[in-house]
Scaffold this motif. Structure first.
Motif, PDB file in Angstrom:
ATOM      1  N   VAL A   9       0.850  -1.189   0.000  1.00  0.00           N
ATOM      2  CA  VAL A   9       0.000   0.000   0.000  1.00  0.00           C
ATOM      3  C   VAL A   9       0.886   1.240   0.000  1.00  0.00           C
ATOM      4  O   VAL A   9       1.781   1.371   0.847  1.00  0.00           O
ATOM      5  N   VAL A  10       0.653   2.131  -0.956  1.00  0.00           N
ATOM      6  CA  VAL A  10       1.415   3.375  -1.069  1.00  0.00           C
ATOM      7  C   VAL A  10       0.440   4.528  -0.927  1.00  0.00           C
ATOM      8  O   VAL A  10      -0.501   4.665  -1.716  1.00  0.00           O
ATOM      9  N   VAL A  11       0.652   5.367   0.079  1.00  0.00           N
ATOM     10  CA  VAL A  11      -0.257   6.463   0.396  1.00  0.00           C
ATOM     11  C   VAL A  11       0.477   7.782   0.228  1.00  0.00           C
ATOM     12  O   VAL A  11       1.597   7.945   0.740  1.00  0.00           O
ATOM     13  N   GLU A  12      -0.149   8.714  -0.484  1.00  0.00           N
ATOM     14  CA  GLU A  12       0.416  10.058  -0.611  1.00  0.00           C
ATOM     15  C   GLU A  12       0.054  10.845   0.645  1.00  0.00           C
ATOM     16  O   GLU A  12      -1.019  11.421   0.756  1.00  0.00           O
ATOM     17  N   GLY A  13       0.947  10.869   1.606  1.00  0.00           N
ATOM     18  CA  GLY A  13       0.700  11.542   2.870  1.00  0.00           C
ATOM     19  C   GLY A  13       1.450  10.849   3.987  1.00  0.00           C
ATOM     20  O   GLY A  13       2.065   9.794   3.803  1.00  0.00           O
ATOM     21  N   LYS A  14       1.366  11.430   5.182  1.00  0.00           N
ATOM     22  CA  LYS A  14       2.098  10.914   6.337  1.00  0.00           C
ATOM     23  C   LYS A  14       1.156  10.166   7.253  1.00  0.00           C
ATOM     24  O   LYS A  14       0.211  10.735   7.799  1.00  0.00           O
ATOM     25  N   LEU A  15       1.409   8.867   7.404  1.00  0.00           N
ATOM     26  CA  LEU A  15       0.621   8.001   8.281  1.00  0.00           C
ATOM     27  C   LEU A  15       1.592   7.138   9.083  1.00  0.00           C
ATOM     28  O   LEU A  15       2.213   6.231   8.543  1.00  0.00           O
ATOM     29  N   THR A  16       1.727   7.435  10.347  1.00  0.00           N
ATOM     30  CA  THR A  16       2.659   6.664  11.173  1.00  0.00           C
ATOM     31  C   THR A  16       1.962   5.990  12.352  1.00  0.00           C
ATOM     32  O   THR A  16       2.621   5.349  13.164  1.00  0.00           O
ATOM     33  N   SER A  17       0.644   6.123  12.432  1.00  0.00           N
ATOM     34  CA  SER A  17      -0.076   5.573  13.584  1.00  0.00           C
ATOM     35  C   SER A  17      -0.473   4.111  13.394  1.00  0.00           C
ATOM     36  O   SER A  17      -0.854   3.448  14.354  1.00  0.00           O
ATOM     37  N   PHE A  18      -0.415   3.601  12.162  1.00  0.00           N
ATOM     38  CA  PHE A  18      -0.827   2.222  11.923  1.00  0.00           C
ATOM     39  C   PHE A  18       0.213   1.250  12.487  1.00  0.00           C
ATOM     40  O   PHE A  18       1.417   1.489  12.419  1.00  0.00           O
ATOM     41  N   ARG A  19      -0.295   0.146  13.008  1.00  0.00           N
ATOM     42  CA  ARG A  19       0.551  -0.892  13.564  1.00  0.00           C
ATOM     43  C   ARG A  19       0.110  -2.259  13.036  1.00  0.00           C
ATOM     44  O   ARG A  19      -1.051  -2.433  12.639  1.00  0.00           O
ATOM     45  N   PRO A  20       1.009  -3.232  13.012  1.00  0.00           N
ATOM     46  CA  PRO A  20       0.612  -4.590  12.615  1.00  0.00           C
ATOM     47  C   PRO A  20      -0.569  -5.083  13.447  1.00  0.00           C
ATOM     48  O   PRO A  20      -0.565  -4.978  14.675  1.00  0.00           O
ATOM     49  N   GLY A  21      -1.568  -5.605  12.752  1.00  0.00           N
ATOM     50  CA  GLY A  21      -2.790  -6.067  13.408  1.00  0.00           C
ATOM     51  C   GLY A  21      -3.967  -5.156  13.182  1.00  0.00           C
ATOM     52  O   GLY A  21      -5.123  -5.572  13.370  1.00  0.00           O
ATOM     53  N   ASP A  22      -3.745  -3.889  12.770  1.00  0.00           N
ATOM     54  CA  ASP A  22      -4.850  -2.967  12.503  1.00  0.00           C
ATOM     55  C   ASP A  22      -5.606  -3.401  11.253  1.00  0.00           C
ATOM     56  O   ASP A  22      -5.002  -3.751  10.231  1.00  0.00           O
ATOM     57  N   ALA A  23      -6.942  -3.362  11.310  1.00  0.00           N
ATOM     58  CA  ALA A  23      -7.798  -3.677  10.162  1.00  0.00           C
ATOM     59  C   ALA A  23      -8.224  -2.376   9.495  1.00  0.00           C
ATOM     60  O   ALA A  23      -8.717  -1.461  10.158  1.00  0.00           O
ATOM     61  N   LEU A  24      -8.026  -2.275   8.188  1.00  0.00           N
ATOM     62  CA  LEU A  24      -8.278  -1.035   7.443  1.00  0.00           C
ATOM     63  C   LEU A  24      -9.156  -1.310   6.230  1.00  0.00           C
ATOM     64  O   LEU A  24      -9.214  -2.429   5.713  1.00  0.00           O
ATOM     65  N   GLU A  25      -9.820  -0.239   5.793  1.00  0.00           N
ATOM     66  CA  GLU A  25     -10.547  -0.273   4.521  1.00  0.00           C
ATOM     67  C   GLU A  25      -9.911   0.760   3.598  1.00  0.00           C
ATOM     68  O   GLU A  25      -9.776   1.939   3.968  1.00  0.00           O
ATOM     69  N   LEU A  26      -9.492   0.315   2.408  1.00  0.00           N
ATOM     70  CA  LEU A  26      -8.740   1.162   1.485  1.00  0.00           C
ATOM     71  C   LEU A  26      -9.583   1.502   0.272  1.00  0.00           C
ATOM     72  O   LEU A  26     -10.265   0.634  -0.283  1.00  0.00           O
ATOM     73  N   TYR A  27      -9.508   2.761  -0.166  1.00  0.00           N
ATOM     74  CA  TYR A  27     -10.136   3.210  -1.397  1.00  0.00           C
ATOM     75  C   TYR A  27      -9.014   3.720  -2.302  1.00  0.00           C
ATOM     76  O   TYR A  27      -8.457   4.800  -2.083  1.00  0.00           O
ATOM     77  N   GLY A  28      -8.654   2.920  -3.295  1.00  0.00           N
ATOM     78  CA  GLY A  28      -7.527   3.305  -4.133  1.00  0.00           C
ATOM     79  C   GLY A  28      -7.530   2.603  -5.466  1.00  0.00           C
ATOM     80  O   GLY A  28      -8.574   2.153  -5.954  1.00  0.00           O
ATOM     81  N   SER A  29      -6.343   2.512  -6.070  1.00  0.00           N
ATOM     82  CA  SER A  29      -6.176   1.859  -7.373  1.00  0.00           C
ATOM     83  C   SER A  29      -5.359   0.589  -7.179  1.00  0.00           C
ATOM     84  O   SER A  29      -4.250   0.633  -6.632  1.00  0.00           O
ATOM     85  N   LEU A  30      -5.901  -0.519  -7.654  1.00  0.00           N
ATOM     86  CA  LEU A  30      -5.250  -1.817  -7.532  1.00  0.00           C
ATOM     87  C   LEU A  30      -4.594  -2.174  -8.856  1.00  0.00           C
ATOM     88  O   LEU A  30      -5.225  -2.071  -9.912  1.00  0.00           O
ATOM     89  N   ARG A  31      -3.347  -2.604  -8.802  1.00  0.00           N
ATOM     90  CA  ARG A  31      -2.678  -3.040 -10.026  1.00  0.00           C
ATOM     91  C   ARG A  31      -1.638  -4.101  -9.699  1.00  0.00           C
ATOM     92  O   ARG A  31      -1.079  -4.130  -8.602  1.00  0.00           O
ATOM     93  N   ALA A  32      -1.413  -4.967 -10.659  1.00  0.00           N
ATOM     94  CA  ALA A  32      -0.385  -5.998 -10.512  1.00  0.00           C
ATOM     95  C   ALA A  32       0.984  -5.379 -10.748  1.00  0.00           C
ATOM     96  O   ALA A  32       1.117  -4.332 -11.397  1.00  0.00           O
ATOM     97  N   PHE A  33       1.989  -6.013 -10.228  1.00  0.00           N
ATOM     98  CA  PHE A  33       3.342  -5.546 -10.491  1.00  0.00           C
ATOM     99  C   PHE A  33       3.669  -5.821 -11.956  1.00  0.00           C
ATOM    100  O   PHE A  33       3.485  -6.936 -12.448  1.00  0.00           O
TER     101      PHE A  33
END
Length: 886
Positions: free
Chosen positions: A203-227
């Motif tokens: 997950v690549v986010v344009e912005g500063k997010l440092t509060s997330f920790r392993p185990g947090d459940a999130l819902e993402l709205y973005g663009s999905l693409r294969a490598f």
């Protein structure tokens, strides 16, 4: 200072044991007789191959086991997936084990190892691949980004990096930060409902997010693409790298507002999870390092202490690469050795007993591995440290080569794709080289009596040194240490050059000196960086003092690296040698270690390194010859932009070199294509006009390739033109490349093929830069390159005599639907049309518009690089990289 290198005593012991074994073997052939040392050496030379092999198997058995494990992984990657390799191969392994235990003799131990390791690691590789491809998110992701809503669970610490585009004036609206983290997919939105999904995403986010920790459940709205797969010749395939990290796809999120926290773990087990504590500590460490170091040294401190290299900008990474010092700021065994040294010093200060000291150092190793992300080089070093400490605790001898092989076995079984990881390969290669070459400063013998004489001589030298003044004594010690460090650095550089050359296209002799100079500074920089973190938790003043010291040492390291990068002939960017030639280098080098060490073998080994390098340079830098009269044009897939590699006889040219959004001046795609063709210098570069997507990669190209001249339309590089051209002007001025202006009516001879300038006229035409694009006609119109030509320049072009029909045309303006395509097509009457474009060029309307006159249409955005060959008779051959790579 390298912990891995500090094993000279163990090697001396190992060598003495080996000599004793050899002496006993020789005595066994002549019981009751006295033999001289000369006789022993003669017998060793005459000893048959099999006894020597048996002795090696007896001395370093884990090395042979590791070799079989590597072969098993390679074989497993070549076999199809299925239940056979998930169940029956492990069963075969244990059946083989029982069989060989029942029948084998000592001389067949290597067969036993093969019978166990080959099928076992083949099965492990098959299981690893099966688990990866079972991720359902793979089928939902394509190389074209698609809007998606996902529910994920964070399972790795968040990585923060500076957004490189935010420093550009035209992009100041962007956040100066970019956040990346890895997460496990649980659900994927399909229509109006969520469906269960599996797999892991970056997950690549344009912005500063440092509060997330392993185990947090999130819902993402973005663009999905294969490598993406490679689209150009020579381009590195990054998909295996992501597969090794068990990542299936990428999700781009435009802002933090598009992430919703569904649930934060509230149970005690998850809250106290080591992963969450490690992530919190890494976040705190990053903040303290940024707070107490300078803006330029802060990214280096973060990379040095906690292993997050994303803060380091691309220019600094290039400097580290060309000076052979990238490993110094990439957390590795050397860093762990320094940490262990600091932990050992702390244990000595508080006078811990041996058992507690060993436990303390092991705890520090585990914590450091966790904080730095469990990278294979650090894990390898931690395993070596653990094995050595356990051997000390149990009072058992430890053989470094065997311990290194054990670390390899653990890492390969943990992740079989570590076998093909270049970082892992370089790490083990460097340590093995240090272990094998660490004793080369001493003369070697093949009899214990000679070793005893040498030891007596050393004791006499030590006694003589004790009578000298302290200045002389310490001076001799310092010179000896410098000589040993130089020897070690030279050995590692010599053995790693083929691998670095193959993967990174650079050869760096200057690395021998830079590593010797920087290694002591690294000790103080890392120690003060660790102090910045731990003392910063106690007192901001103490943390600031350590941060100042860390910044000073890092600044000094930066200056040395910059100076080393500017040394003439200190490094060279080159096309890569063939993979089989690189493999042959290491096979021959390993085979030379099997024979008895003598001056002849040593000189043969050194000569082999030089001979191999000369042959590799000659083969890599010699382009494949084109048939007489044939011209070749390769349209590189650069997205929305243009770059065409022209091979005209024995000359190489570029027509344009840029892409949209390349504000950092990267030229990676173009560089790799040129290297794949064996090109190291360009006879010239045509810049069609002053739009940045046609020239912004030039500053990167001039760093890696020699360019004889640059040809532009009149007035393009004038000082009163666009400010975006400043980087190009600076690059041209620094390298003193000749600049020529060309206008309609001029003709150039390139490789005996005429290049005629069709547009613009000397005084230009009305309109913008596009209308005054430099239009080339090559080989009497067989190939037409019109840049971004648009009205009124289009009318000026079609008023000229028409070329012969049946040639190849590059679609003007990237195949834009707003251009006057029909007029140009009717004038040129091409047989084939190539579109150098990005996402917009994929639309079906583009191909329909360009095919109105019956022309075939090839779009780089969908077909990858397009190679056009036109022979002396005008016959056209077109190949596309995705359909028929060359």
């Amino acid at each position: 200072m390298n912990f891995d290198a500090g094993t000279g005593n163990g090697y001396n012991c190992l060598r003495r044991q080996t000599n004793n074994l050899a002496s006993d073997a020789i005595k066994g052939h002549s019981v009751g007789s006295e033999r001289s040392h000369v006789d022993y050496q003669s017998d060793l030379r005459a000893a048959p191959v099999r006894p020597r092999l048996n002795r090696l198997i007896h001395q370093i058995p884990l090395v042979f086991v590791a070799v079989f494990a590597v072969v098993g992984v390679l074989l497993g990657s070549c076999l199809p997936d299925g239940a056979l390799f998930r169940f029956w191969l492990p069963a075969l392994a244990f059946t083989s084990l029982a069989f060989w235990l029942a029948k084998s003799k000592h001389s067949k131990n290597w067969l036993l190892a093969a019978a166990i390791c080959l099928p076992l690691f083949m099965a492990r590789q098959a299981n690893f691949a099966t688990d990866y491809y079972s991720g359902t998110i793979l089928s939902a992701a394509s190389e074209i980004p698609q809007p998606a809503i996902l529910r994920v669970q964070v399972d790795r610490p968040v990585v923060l990096r500076r957004n490189p585009l935010a420093e550009i004036p035209s992009r100041r609206v962007l956040s100066p930060w970019q956040t990346q983290f890895e997460a496990r997919v649980t659900e994927l939105r399909s229509g109006q409902r969520y469906v269960e999904a599996s797999g892991r995403v970056l997950v690549v986010v344009e912005g500063k997010l440092t509060s997330f920790r392993p185990g947090d459940a999130l819902e993402l709205y973005g663009s999905l693409r294969a490598f993406p797969s490679p689209t150009n010749p020579g381009e590195r395939d990054l998909r295996p790298i992501y597969q090794r990290r068990q990542l299936h796809a990428r999700v781009d999120v435009d802002s933090p507002d598009q992430i919703v926290v569904i649930q934060t773990p509230n149970n005690l087990r998850t809250t106290l999870s080591p992963n969450r504590w490690v992530a919190s500590f890494a976040d705190t460490s990053r903040s303290l390092l940024l707070q107490h170091t300078t803006e330029t040294t802060g990214p280096l401190a973060i990379a040095l202490v906690i292993g997050q290299r994303d803060f380091v900008d691309s220019d600094t990474r290039d400097l580290l690469l060309v000076t052979g010092t990238a490993h110094l700021l990439s957390v590795s065994g050397l860093h762990l050795a320094i940490i262990v040294m600091l932990a050992k010093l702390a244990a000595m200060l508080v006078r811990l007993p041996q058992s507690l000291e060993i436990g303390w150092i092991l705890s520090v190793c585990v914590a450091y591995v966790a904080i730095t992300g469990g990278r294979p080089p650090v894990m390898r070093a931690a395993l070596l440290v653990a094995a050595l400490l356990i051997a000390i605790w149990l009072q058992r001898p430890s053989q470094p080569i065997n311990t290194l092989a054990l670390a390899a076995l653990v890492l390969i079984y943990w992740n079989p794709m570590n076998v093909s990881a270049v970082g892992v390969q370089l790490s083990f290669l460097a340590v093995a080289t240090l272990l094998l070459c660490g004793r080369r400063l001493r003369r070697s013998s093949s009899a214990p009596a000679i070793d005893q004489a040498l030891e007596k001589e050393e004791r006499l030298n030590q006694l003589a040194d004790s009578s000298r003044t302290p200045i002389v004594r310490y001076g001799r010690v310092g010179i000896g240490m410098l000589a040993q460090m130089t020897w070690m650095s030279a050995c590692v550089t010599a053995t790693s050059i083929p691998l670095v050359w193959y993967h990174f296209h650079v050869v760096s002799p200057i690395s021998v000196a830079t590593n010797v100079l920087l290694s002591p500074l690294l000790v103080f920089a890392l120690a003060s960086g660790v102090g910045t973190v731990f003392l910063g938790l106690i007192s901001s003043t103490l943390g600031g003092m350590c941060g100042t010291v860390c910044s000073a040492f890092l600044w000094l390291m930066q200056q040395i690296i910059s100076l080393a990068a500017s040394v003439p002939y200190g490094h060279a960017w080159l096309p890569s040698p063939n993979w089989y030639w690189v493999a042959f280098f290491y096979i021959a080098l390993a085979a030379s270690l099997y024979w008895r060490q003598s001056h002849r073998v040593k000189w043969l080994r050194r000569s082999w390194i030089v001979v191999w390098g000369c042959i590799a340079w000659w083969t890599a830098t010699t382009p494949a010859e084109l048939p007489t009269g044939t011209m070749e044009a390769t349209f590189i897939d650069v997205g929305h932009g243009t770059c065409v590699v022209l091979r005209l006889g024995d000359e190489s040219w570029l027509y344009d070199c840029g892409r949209l959004g390349n504000d950092t001046g990267s030229s990676r795609d173009i560089d790799e294509t040129l290297w794949s063709l064996g090109i190291t210098e360009l006879d010239g570069v045509f810049l069609s006009h002053a739009d940045s997507d046609h020239y912004n990669a030039l500053p990167g190209i001039v760093k890696r390739f020699a360019i004889r001249e640059i040809i532009t339309p009149p007035g393009m590089l004038a000082e009163n033109e666009k400010g975006a051209l400043n980087a190009v002007r600076t690059a041209i001025a620094e390298t003193r490349i000749r600049v020529r202006e060309a206008s309609a009516g001029q003709t150039l001879d390139a490789g005996k093929l005429p290049i005629r300038i069709l547009h613009p006229p000397l005084g230009g035409v009305g309109g913008n830069d596009n209308a005054n694009s430099l239009v080339l006609s090559i080989a009497k119109g067989a190939l037409l390159l019109p840049g971004d030509l648009e009205p009124p320049g289009t009318q000026s072009l079609i008023n000229q005599p028409r070329p012969a029909p049946g040639g190849v045309l590059m679609a003007p303006h990237h195949g834009s639907l707003t251009m006057n395509a029909e007029a140009v097509l009717q004038w040129a009457r091409p047989r084939e049309t190539v579109v150098s474009g990005g996402r917009r060029a994929r639309r079906p309307e583009v191909a329909q518009m360009l095919a109105t006159t019956g022309s075939g249409v090839h779009v780089t955005a969908t077909e990858g690089a397009v190679r056009v060959r036109i022979d002396a008779q005008g016959q056209i051959e077109i190949r596309t990289w995705k359909q028929a790579p060359w």
